[in-house]
Design a protein around this motif. Structure first.
Motif, PDB file in Angstrom:
ATOM      1  N   ILE A   8       6.191  -1.898   0.745  1.00  0.00           N
ATOM      2  CA  ILE A   8       5.260  -3.206   0.986  1.00  0.00           C
ATOM      3  C   ILE A   8       3.006  -2.987  -0.263  1.00  0.00           C
ATOM      4  O   ILE A   8       3.274  -2.345   0.088  1.00  0.00           O
ATOM      5  CB  ILE A   8       4.316  -3.362   2.767  1.00  0.00           C
ATOM      6  CG1 ILE A   8       5.322  -3.295   3.344  1.00  0.00           C
ATOM      7  CG2 ILE A   8       4.006  -4.466   2.580  1.00  0.00           C
ATOM      8  CD1 ILE A   8       5.444  -3.191   4.771  1.00  0.00           C
ATOM      9  N   ILE A  11      -1.465  -5.396   2.165  1.00  0.00           N
ATOM     10  CA  ILE A  11      -1.383  -4.838   3.574  1.00  0.00           C
ATOM     11  C   ILE A  11      -2.239  -5.866   4.102  1.00  0.00           C
ATOM     12  O   ILE A  11      -1.654  -5.507   5.145  1.00  0.00           O
ATOM     13  CB  ILE A  11      -2.524  -3.325   3.242  1.00  0.00           C
ATOM     14  CG1 ILE A  11      -3.806  -3.393   2.915  1.00  0.00           C
ATOM     15  CG2 ILE A  11      -1.553  -2.835   2.545  1.00  0.00           C
ATOM     16  CD1 ILE A  11      -4.022  -1.884   3.564  1.00  0.00           C
ATOM     17  N   GLY A  14       1.008  -7.836   4.803  1.00  0.00           N
ATOM     18  CA  GLY A  14       1.559  -6.888   5.104  1.00  0.00           C
ATOM     19  C   GLY A  14       1.478  -6.117   6.151  1.00  0.00           C
ATOM     20  O   GLY A  14       2.960  -5.578   7.055  1.00  0.00           O
ATOM     21  N   SER A  15       0.591  -6.112   6.930  1.00  0.00           N
ATOM     22  CA  SER A  15       1.173  -5.844   8.494  1.00  0.00           C
ATOM     23  C   SER A  15       1.629  -6.185   9.604  1.00  0.00           C
ATOM     24  O   SER A  15       2.398  -5.336  10.619  1.00  0.00           O
ATOM     25  CB  SER A  15      -0.422  -5.551   9.176  1.00  0.00           C
ATOM     26  OG  SER A  15      -1.545  -6.333   9.281  1.00  0.00           O
ATOM     27  N   TYR A  18       4.770  -5.195   8.239  1.00  0.00           N
ATOM     28  CA  TYR A  18       5.406  -3.964   9.183  1.00  0.00           C
ATOM     29  C   TYR A  18       5.490  -3.861  10.584  1.00  0.00           C
ATOM     30  O   TYR A  18       6.900  -2.886  10.541  1.00  0.00           O
ATOM     31  CB  TYR A  18       4.039  -3.199   8.791  1.00  0.00           C
ATOM     32  CG  TYR A  18       3.681  -1.514   9.161  1.00  0.00           C
ATOM     33  CD1 TYR A  18       5.000  -0.292   9.171  1.00  0.00           C
ATOM     34  CD2 TYR A  18       4.155  -1.358  10.877  1.00  0.00           C
ATOM     35  CE1 TYR A  18       5.425   0.650   9.734  1.00  0.00           C
ATOM     36  CE2 TYR A  18       3.879   0.020  11.579  1.00  0.00           C
ATOM     37  CZ  TYR A  18       4.647   0.772  11.178  1.00  0.00           C
ATOM     38  OH  TYR A  18       4.860   1.725  11.994  1.00  0.00           O
ATOM     39  N   VAL A  29       9.515   1.418   6.845  1.00  0.00           N
ATOM     40  CA  VAL A  29       8.146   1.686   5.928  1.00  0.00           C
ATOM     41  C   VAL A  29       7.950   2.878   5.511  1.00  0.00           C
ATOM     42  O   VAL A  29       7.408   3.843   6.252  1.00  0.00           O
ATOM     43  CB  VAL A  29       7.387   0.723   6.839  1.00  0.00           C
ATOM     44  CG1 VAL A  29       6.264   0.259   5.820  1.00  0.00           C
ATOM     45  CG2 VAL A  29       7.749  -0.711   6.589  1.00  0.00           C
ATOM     46  N   VAL A  32       3.467   1.854   1.075  1.00  0.00           N
ATOM     47  CA  VAL A  32       2.678   0.864   1.115  1.00  0.00           C
ATOM     48  C   VAL A  32       1.864   1.069  -0.221  1.00  0.00           C
ATOM     49  O   VAL A  32       1.292   1.529  -1.186  1.00  0.00           O
ATOM     50  CB  VAL A  32       2.168   0.490   2.069  1.00  0.00           C
ATOM     51  CG1 VAL A  32       2.373   0.062   3.986  1.00  0.00           C
ATOM     52  CG2 VAL A  32       0.559   1.654   2.501  1.00  0.00           C
ATOM     53  N   ASP A  34      -2.045  -1.099  -1.693  1.00  0.00           N
ATOM     54  CA  ASP A  34      -3.190  -2.710  -2.199  1.00  0.00           C
ATOM     55  C   ASP A  34      -4.170  -1.701  -3.172  1.00  0.00           C
ATOM     56  O   ASP A  34      -4.375  -0.654  -3.308  1.00  0.00           O
ATOM     57  CB  ASP A  34      -3.159  -2.273  -0.774  1.00  0.00           C
ATOM     58  CG  ASP A  34      -3.979  -3.876  -0.500  1.00  0.00           C
ATOM     59  OD1 ASP A  34      -3.690  -4.691   0.068  1.00  0.00           O
ATOM     60  OD2 ASP A  34      -5.051  -3.980  -1.229  1.00  0.00           O
ATOM     61  N   VAL A  40      -5.979   1.432   1.913  1.00  0.00           N
ATOM     62  CA  VAL A  40      -4.583   2.287   2.578  1.00  0.00           C
ATOM     63  C   VAL A  40      -3.925   3.358   3.068  1.00  0.00           C
ATOM     64  O   VAL A  40      -3.856   3.305   3.605  1.00  0.00           O
ATOM     65  CB  VAL A  40      -4.015   2.742   0.986  1.00  0.00           C
ATOM     66  CG1 VAL A  40      -2.601   3.124   0.719  1.00  0.00           C
ATOM     67  CG2 VAL A  40      -3.750   1.002  -0.259  1.00  0.00           C
ATOM     68  N   ARG A  44      -2.447   3.866   6.250  1.00  0.00           N
ATOM     69  CA  ARG A  44      -1.321   5.445   6.444  1.00  0.00           C
ATOM     70  C   ARG A  44      -2.033   6.170   7.957  1.00  0.00           C
ATOM     71  O   ARG A  44      -0.519   5.878   8.624  1.00  0.00           O
ATOM     72  CB  ARG A  44      -1.754   5.664   5.649  1.00  0.00           C
ATOM     73  CG  ARG A  44      -0.820   5.292   3.815  1.00  0.00           C
ATOM     74  CD  ARG A  44      -1.008   6.619   3.056  1.00  0.00           C
ATOM     75  NE  ARG A  44      -0.293   7.589   3.101  1.00  0.00           N
ATOM     76  CZ  ARG A  44       0.034   8.984   3.173  1.00  0.00           C
ATOM     77  NH1 ARG A  44      -1.247   9.688   2.268  1.00  0.00           N
ATOM     78  NH2 ARG A  44       0.302   9.813   3.501  1.00  0.00           N
ATOM     79  N   GLY A  52       0.995   6.005  -0.035  1.00  0.00           N
ATOM     80  CA  GLY A  52       0.371   5.110   0.144  1.00  0.00           C
ATOM     81  C   GLY A  52      -0.452   4.834  -1.413  1.00  0.00           C
ATOM     82  O   GLY A  52      -0.326   6.332  -2.111  1.00  0.00           O
TER      83      GLY A  52
END
Length: 365
Positions: A8, A11, A14-15, A18, A29, A32, A34, A40, A44, A52
Protein backbone atom coordinates in the motif's frame (compact mmCIF):
# COMPACT_ATOMS: atom_id res chain seq x y z
CA UNK A 1 -2.18 -17.87 -6.24
CA UNK A 2 -1.99 -19.33 -2.71
CA UNK A 3 -1.49 -16.04 -0.89
CA UNK A 4 -1.90 -12.60 -2.40
CA UNK A 5 0.71 -10.17 -1.10
CA UNK A 6 -0.39 -6.53 -1.07
CA UNK A 7 1.63 -3.33 -0.81
CA UNK A 8 0.00 0.00 0.00
CA UNK A 9 1.31 3.43 -1.01
CA UNK A 10 -0.16 6.23 1.09
CA UNK A 11 -1.19 5.22 4.57
CA UNK A 12 -3.79 7.89 5.37
CA UNK A 13 -6.38 6.43 3.02
CA UNK A 14 -4.35 3.21 2.97
CA UNK A 15 -5.42 2.31 6.49
CA UNK A 16 -8.95 1.66 5.23
CA UNK A 17 -7.60 -0.53 2.45
CA UNK A 18 -5.59 -2.49 5.01
CA UNK A 19 -8.72 -3.22 7.04
CA UNK A 20 -10.67 -4.41 4.00
CA UNK A 21 -7.90 -6.63 2.61
CA UNK A 22 -7.42 -8.13 6.06
CA UNK A 23 -10.99 -9.41 5.98
CA UNK A 24 -10.27 -11.63 2.98
CA UNK A 25 -8.77 -15.07 3.56
CA UNK A 26 -5.48 -15.73 1.81
CA UNK A 27 -4.61 -12.05 1.43
CA UNK A 28 -1.89 -10.28 3.40
CA UNK A 29 -0.70 -6.70 3.42
CA UNK A 30 3.04 -7.22 3.68
CA UNK A 31 4.43 -3.74 2.99
CA UNK A 32 3.44 -0.09 3.20
CA UNK A 33 5.00 3.12 1.95
CA UNK A 34 4.59 6.79 2.83
CA UNK A 35 7.04 9.72 2.73
CA UNK A 36 6.29 10.35 6.42
CA UNK A 37 8.69 7.98 8.20
CA UNK A 38 7.06 8.41 11.60
CA UNK A 39 3.63 7.61 10.16
CA UNK A 40 5.04 4.49 8.50
CA UNK A 41 6.51 3.19 11.75
CA UNK A 42 3.32 3.92 13.66
CA UNK A 43 1.32 2.05 11.01
CA UNK A 44 3.68 -0.92 11.09
CA UNK A 45 3.45 -1.22 14.87
CA UNK A 46 -0.31 -0.86 14.89
CA UNK A 47 -0.97 -3.51 12.26
CA UNK A 48 2.17 -5.70 12.52
CA UNK A 49 3.29 -5.06 8.94
CA UNK A 50 6.53 -6.73 7.86
CA UNK A 51 7.98 -3.90 5.79
CA UNK A 52 7.67 -0.12 5.78
CA UNK A 53 9.31 2.31 3.35
CA UNK A 54 9.50 6.00 2.53
CA UNK A 55 10.44 5.38 -1.12
CA UNK A 56 7.99 3.92 -3.62
CA UNK A 57 10.65 1.97 -5.49
CA UNK A 58 11.47 0.08 -2.29
CA UNK A 59 7.82 -0.86 -1.92
CA UNK A 60 7.74 -2.37 -5.42
CA UNK A 61 10.87 -4.38 -4.67
CA UNK A 62 9.40 -5.87 -1.49
CA UNK A 63 8.05 -9.01 -3.25
CA UNK A 64 4.42 -7.99 -3.63
CA UNK A 65 1.81 -9.21 -6.11
CA UNK A 66 -0.32 -6.08 -6.16
CA UNK A 67 -0.03 -2.48 -5.04
CA UNK A 68 -2.74 -0.11 -3.83
CA UNK A 69 -2.05 3.46 -4.87
CA UNK A 70 -3.66 5.66 -2.21
CA UNK A 71 -1.30 8.56 -2.86
CA UNK A 72 -2.18 12.14 -3.89
CA UNK A 73 -3.58 12.52 -7.41
CA UNK A 74 -0.38 13.72 -9.01
CA UNK A 75 1.38 10.42 -8.21
CA UNK A 76 -1.29 8.04 -9.52
CA UNK A 77 0.06 7.65 -13.05
CA UNK A 78 3.78 7.54 -12.31
CA UNK A 79 3.30 5.04 -9.50
CA UNK A 80 0.94 2.88 -11.55
CA UNK A 81 3.31 2.86 -14.52
CA UNK A 82 6.27 1.89 -12.33
CA UNK A 83 4.31 -1.06 -10.91
CA UNK A 84 3.01 -2.19 -14.28
CA UNK A 85 6.55 -2.22 -15.69
CA UNK A 86 7.37 -4.79 -13.02
CA UNK A 87 4.17 -6.73 -13.79
CA UNK A 88 2.68 -5.85 -10.40
CA UNK A 89 -1.11 -5.55 -10.36
CA UNK A 90 -2.50 -2.09 -9.56
CA UNK A 91 -5.57 -0.87 -7.67
CA UNK A 92 -5.45 2.91 -7.97
CA UNK A 93 -7.47 5.53 -6.16
CA UNK A 94 -9.47 8.03 -8.24
CA UNK A 95 -8.97 9.77 -10.49
CA UNK A 96 -6.80 7.74 -12.88
CA UNK A 97 -4.82 10.75 -14.17
CA UNK A 98 -4.67 14.54 -14.15
CA UNK A 99 -4.03 15.18 -17.87
CA UNK A 100 -4.82 13.62 -21.24
CA UNK A 101 -1.12 13.00 -21.79
CA UNK A 102 -0.92 11.04 -18.54
CA UNK A 103 -4.00 9.07 -19.59
CA UNK A 104 -2.18 7.99 -22.73
CA UNK A 105 0.96 7.13 -20.76
CA UNK A 106 -1.05 4.98 -18.38
CA UNK A 107 -2.95 3.36 -21.25
CA UNK A 108 0.30 2.35 -22.97
CA UNK A 109 1.77 0.98 -19.74
CA UNK A 110 -1.28 -1.22 -19.13
CA UNK A 111 -1.14 -2.56 -22.68
CA UNK A 112 2.54 -3.47 -22.31
CA UNK A 113 2.21 -5.13 -18.90
CA UNK A 114 1.26 -8.67 -17.91
CA UNK A 115 -0.40 -7.25 -14.79
CA UNK A 116 -3.93 -5.86 -14.43
CA UNK A 117 -4.87 -2.26 -13.67
CA UNK A 118 -8.10 -1.32 -11.88
CA UNK A 119 -9.28 2.11 -10.81
CA UNK A 120 -10.85 1.94 -7.36
CA UNK A 121 -14.12 3.81 -7.94
CA UNK A 122 -15.78 2.51 -4.81
CA UNK A 123 -19.07 4.35 -5.42
CA UNK A 124 -19.81 1.83 -8.16
CA UNK A 125 -19.86 -0.79 -5.36
CA UNK A 126 -22.42 0.89 -3.11
CA UNK A 127 -25.28 -1.55 -2.56
CA UNK A 128 -28.02 0.72 -3.85
CA UNK A 129 -26.02 1.58 -6.97
CA UNK A 130 -25.43 -2.10 -7.72
CA UNK A 131 -29.16 -2.77 -7.36
CA UNK A 132 -29.98 0.03 -9.79
CA UNK A 133 -27.35 -1.23 -12.25
CA UNK A 134 -28.85 -4.74 -12.18
CA UNK A 135 -32.33 -3.31 -12.63
CA UNK A 136 -31.24 -1.11 -15.53
CA UNK A 137 -29.63 -4.08 -17.25
CA UNK A 138 -32.81 -6.12 -16.79
CA UNK A 139 -34.84 -3.43 -18.58
CA UNK A 140 -37.33 -2.58 -15.80
CA UNK A 141 -36.64 1.15 -16.23
CA UNK A 142 -37.27 0.94 -19.97
CA UNK A 143 -35.14 3.17 -22.18
CA UNK A 144 -32.76 5.24 -20.04
CA UNK A 145 -32.30 8.89 -20.93
CA UNK A 146 -31.37 10.92 -17.83
CA UNK A 147 -29.40 10.51 -14.61
CA UNK A 148 -27.82 12.65 -11.90
CA UNK A 149 -24.86 12.27 -9.58
CA UNK A 150 -23.88 14.67 -6.80
CA UNK A 151 -20.90 14.82 -4.44
CA UNK A 152 -21.35 17.59 -1.88
CA UNK A 153 -18.60 17.30 0.71
CA UNK A 154 -17.18 20.31 2.57
CA UNK A 155 -13.50 19.36 3.03
CA UNK A 156 -11.93 22.79 3.47
CA UNK A 157 -10.37 21.47 6.70
CA UNK A 158 -8.32 19.05 4.58
CA UNK A 159 -6.95 21.70 2.22
CA UNK A 160 -4.05 22.68 4.50
CA UNK A 161 -1.87 20.61 6.81
CA UNK A 162 -1.00 21.41 10.44
CA UNK A 163 1.80 23.69 9.24
CA UNK A 164 -0.47 25.70 6.96
CA UNK A 165 0.89 24.14 3.76
CA UNK A 166 -1.59 23.37 0.95
CA UNK A 167 -2.40 19.69 0.55
CA UNK A 168 -3.08 17.87 -2.72
CA UNK A 169 -6.80 18.49 -2.24
CA UNK A 170 -6.17 22.25 -2.30
CA UNK A 171 -3.76 22.24 -5.25
CA UNK A 172 -5.13 19.40 -7.38
CA UNK A 173 -8.89 19.56 -6.88
CA UNK A 174 -9.42 23.22 -6.02
CA UNK A 175 -6.41 24.67 -7.82
CA UNK A 176 -8.02 24.77 -11.25
CA UNK A 177 -11.52 25.17 -12.65
CA UNK A 178 -13.64 22.26 -13.79
CA UNK A 179 -15.04 18.99 -12.50
CA UNK A 180 -11.71 17.91 -11.02
CA UNK A 181 -13.04 15.14 -8.76
CA UNK A 182 -16.10 13.86 -10.55
CA UNK A 183 -15.75 10.09 -10.83
CA UNK A 184 -17.75 9.41 -7.65
CA UNK A 185 -20.71 11.22 -9.22
CA UNK A 186 -20.25 9.99 -12.79
CA UNK A 187 -19.21 6.38 -12.12
CA UNK A 188 -22.51 4.73 -11.12
CA UNK A 189 -24.71 6.48 -13.75
CA UNK A 190 -22.25 5.67 -16.51
CA UNK A 191 -22.35 2.02 -15.43
CA UNK A 192 -26.15 2.11 -15.57
CA UNK A 193 -26.10 3.42 -19.13
CA UNK A 194 -23.31 1.07 -20.17
CA UNK A 195 -21.75 3.56 -22.56
CA UNK A 196 -19.31 6.47 -22.59
CA UNK A 197 -19.51 10.24 -22.44
CA UNK A 198 -19.13 11.88 -25.85
CA UNK A 199 -19.55 15.59 -24.98
CA UNK A 200 -19.33 17.67 -21.80
CA UNK A 201 -20.57 21.15 -20.94
CA UNK A 202 -19.23 22.57 -17.69
CA UNK A 203 -20.20 25.73 -15.78
CA UNK A 204 -19.75 27.18 -12.31
CA UNK A 205 -20.87 30.23 -10.30
CA UNK A 206 -17.35 31.32 -9.32
CA UNK A 207 -15.67 31.28 -5.91
CA UNK A 208 -17.71 32.76 -3.07
CA UNK A 209 -17.16 30.64 0.04
CA UNK A 210 -13.39 30.64 -0.46
CA UNK A 211 -12.67 33.55 -2.85
CA UNK A 212 -8.95 32.74 -3.04
CA UNK A 213 -9.68 29.34 -4.57
CA UNK A 214 -9.30 28.92 -8.31
CA UNK A 215 -12.12 26.39 -8.68
CA UNK A 216 -15.79 27.29 -8.32
CA UNK A 217 -17.74 26.56 -5.16
CA UNK A 218 -20.05 24.28 -7.16
CA UNK A 219 -19.27 22.79 -10.55
CA UNK A 220 -21.90 21.38 -12.90
CA UNK A 221 -20.83 19.02 -15.66
CA UNK A 222 -23.49 17.99 -18.15
CA UNK A 223 -22.47 14.81 -19.94
CA UNK A 224 -24.04 13.63 -23.18
CA UNK A 225 -23.51 9.95 -23.91
CA UNK A 226 -23.10 8.31 -27.30
CA UNK A 227 -26.82 7.48 -27.42
CA UNK A 228 -27.78 11.06 -26.57
CA UNK A 229 -28.68 10.45 -22.92
CA UNK A 230 -27.81 13.11 -20.32
CA UNK A 231 -25.98 12.75 -17.01
CA UNK A 232 -25.84 15.82 -14.79
CA UNK A 233 -22.88 15.80 -12.40
CA UNK A 234 -22.51 18.24 -9.51
CA UNK A 235 -19.37 18.46 -7.39
CA UNK A 236 -18.97 20.84 -4.45
CA UNK A 237 -16.19 20.51 -1.88
CA UNK A 238 -16.22 23.92 -0.18
CA UNK A 239 -19.79 25.17 0.35
CA UNK A 240 -20.87 25.56 3.96
CA UNK A 241 -23.52 22.88 4.31
CA UNK A 242 -24.02 19.33 5.63
CA UNK A 243 -22.51 16.58 3.51
CA UNK A 244 -24.46 14.76 0.81
CA UNK A 245 -21.81 12.58 -0.74
CA UNK A 246 -23.96 10.11 -2.66
CA UNK A 247 -27.06 11.49 -4.32
CA UNK A 248 -28.15 9.86 -7.58
CA UNK A 249 -31.25 9.66 -9.74
CA UNK A 250 -32.20 7.75 -12.86
CA UNK A 251 -35.05 8.28 -15.30
CA UNK A 252 -36.28 5.87 -17.95
CA UNK A 253 -39.42 5.44 -20.03
CA UNK A 254 -40.85 2.87 -17.58
CA UNK A 255 -39.53 3.95 -14.20
CA UNK A 256 -37.30 6.15 -12.10
CA UNK A 257 -35.08 6.12 -9.03
CA UNK A 258 -34.29 8.82 -6.45
CA UNK A 259 -31.67 8.57 -3.71
CA UNK A 260 -32.31 10.50 -0.47
CA UNK A 261 -31.03 14.06 -0.30
CA UNK A 262 -30.90 14.21 3.51
CA UNK A 263 -29.80 11.68 6.16
CA UNK A 264 -32.51 9.25 7.16
CA UNK A 265 -34.34 9.46 3.85
CA UNK A 266 -35.22 6.41 1.80
CA UNK A 267 -34.09 5.28 -1.62
CA UNK A 268 -37.27 5.64 -3.68
CA UNK A 269 -38.37 3.75 -6.75
CA UNK A 270 -41.25 3.96 -9.19
CA UNK A 271 -41.82 1.29 -11.82
CA UNK A 272 -44.68 1.35 -14.30
CA UNK A 273 -44.75 -2.43 -14.69
CA UNK A 274 -45.22 -2.88 -10.94
CA UNK A 275 -48.71 -1.43 -11.21
CA UNK A 276 -47.98 1.62 -9.06
CA UNK A 277 -50.01 4.79 -9.43
CA UNK A 278 -48.24 7.74 -10.99
CA UNK A 279 -47.82 9.32 -7.54
CA UNK A 280 -46.84 6.30 -5.44
CA UNK A 281 -43.22 5.49 -4.59
CA UNK A 282 -41.86 2.19 -3.30
CA UNK A 283 -38.76 1.51 -1.21
CA UNK A 284 -35.78 0.29 -3.19
CA UNK A 285 -35.16 -2.39 -0.56
CA UNK A 286 -38.50 -3.97 -1.52
CA UNK A 287 -36.90 -5.34 -4.70
CA UNK A 288 -33.49 -6.32 -3.29
CA UNK A 289 -34.32 -10.04 -3.45
CA UNK A 290 -34.88 -9.77 -7.19
CA UNK A 291 -31.78 -7.77 -8.03
CA UNK A 292 -29.03 -8.33 -5.44
CA UNK A 293 -26.90 -11.29 -4.30
CA UNK A 294 -27.51 -12.54 -0.79
CA UNK A 295 -24.29 -11.09 0.67
CA UNK A 296 -25.42 -7.59 -0.29
CA UNK A 297 -28.96 -8.09 0.97
CA UNK A 298 -27.86 -9.37 4.38
CA UNK A 299 -25.15 -6.80 5.04
CA UNK A 300 -24.79 -6.23 8.79
CA UNK A 301 -25.64 -2.76 10.04
CA UNK A 302 -22.03 -2.03 10.95
CA UNK A 303 -21.08 -2.59 7.31
CA UNK A 304 -23.82 -0.37 5.86
CA UNK A 305 -22.76 2.36 8.29
CA UNK A 306 -19.05 1.86 7.52
CA UNK A 307 -16.83 4.09 5.41
CA UNK A 308 -18.49 4.67 2.01
CA UNK A 309 -21.49 2.56 3.07
CA UNK A 310 -19.49 -0.65 3.02
CA UNK A 311 -18.51 -0.32 -0.64
CA UNK A 312 -14.75 -0.47 0.01
CA UNK A 313 -14.93 -4.12 1.00
CA UNK A 314 -16.91 -5.20 -2.07
CA UNK A 315 -14.53 -3.31 -4.36
CA UNK A 316 -11.44 -4.85 -2.76
CA UNK A 317 -13.00 -8.31 -2.75
CA UNK A 318 -13.89 -8.01 -6.43
CA UNK A 319 -10.31 -6.97 -7.25
CA UNK A 320 -8.91 -9.96 -5.36
CA UNK A 321 -11.32 -12.41 -6.97
CA UNK A 322 -10.42 -11.19 -10.45
CA UNK A 323 -6.70 -11.64 -9.77
CA UNK A 324 -7.20 -15.11 -8.29
CA UNK A 325 -9.37 -16.34 -11.15
CA UNK A 326 -7.46 -14.49 -13.87
CA UNK A 327 -10.58 -12.62 -14.94
CA UNK A 328 -10.54 -9.05 -16.29
CA UNK A 329 -11.05 -6.49 -13.51
CA UNK A 330 -14.35 -4.63 -13.46
CA UNK A 331 -13.06 -1.06 -13.83
CA UNK A 332 -10.24 -1.69 -16.29
CA UNK A 333 -8.10 0.87 -18.10
CA UNK A 334 -10.82 1.62 -20.65
CA UNK A 335 -13.51 2.25 -18.03
CA UNK A 336 -11.07 4.08 -15.76
CA UNK A 337 -10.24 6.57 -18.51
CA UNK A 338 -13.88 6.85 -19.59
CA UNK A 339 -14.61 7.99 -16.04
CA UNK A 340 -11.58 10.29 -15.83
CA UNK A 341 -11.50 12.02 -19.23
CA UNK A 342 -14.87 13.83 -18.96
CA UNK A 343 -13.58 15.70 -15.92
CA UNK A 344 -10.37 16.64 -17.70
CA UNK A 345 -12.27 17.94 -20.72
CA UNK A 346 -14.69 19.81 -18.45
CA UNK A 347 -11.73 22.06 -17.67
CA UNK A 348 -11.68 23.10 -21.33
CA UNK A 349 -15.43 23.67 -21.38
CA UNK A 350 -15.67 25.80 -18.24
CA UNK A 351 -13.02 28.27 -19.40
CA UNK A 352 -14.88 28.46 -22.74
CA UNK A 353 -18.07 29.58 -21.00
CA UNK A 354 -19.68 26.16 -20.91
CA UNK A 355 -19.34 25.36 -24.60
CA UNK A 356 -19.60 21.66 -25.49
CA UNK A 357 -16.27 19.85 -25.74
CA UNK A 358 -15.86 16.43 -27.31
CA UNK A 359 -14.31 13.69 -25.16
CA UNK A 360 -11.95 11.29 -26.97
CA UNK A 361 -12.92 7.64 -27.36
CA UNK A 362 -10.22 5.60 -25.59
CA UNK A 363 -11.40 2.42 -27.32
CA UNK A 364 -10.00 3.89 -30.52
CA UNK A 365 -6.56 4.51 -29.01
Amino acid sequence: MDKLRIGIAGISRGSQFYKEFSRIEGVEVTAVMDPDEQAVEKFRRQYSIDHGFTEYEDLLNATIDAVVIASPLRFHVQQAVAALKQDIHVLSEVTAATSTEDCKTLFDAVKQSKAQYMMGENYCYIRENIAIQNMAQSGVFGELYFAEGEYLHDVKYLHYDEHGRPTWRRTETMGRRGCTYGTHSLGPPLEWFGERVKYVNCVGPGSHTAPAYENDDTTLMLCRTESGALINVRVDMVSNRPHNMGYYSLQGTKGCYEAPRVPGGKHRLWLKDYGLSSEKWMDLSDVYEDFLPIDLIEMPVERTNANHWGSDYFMVNDFVNCLRTDKPVSIDIYRALELTLPGLYSEKSIVAGGSPVEVPDVRQW
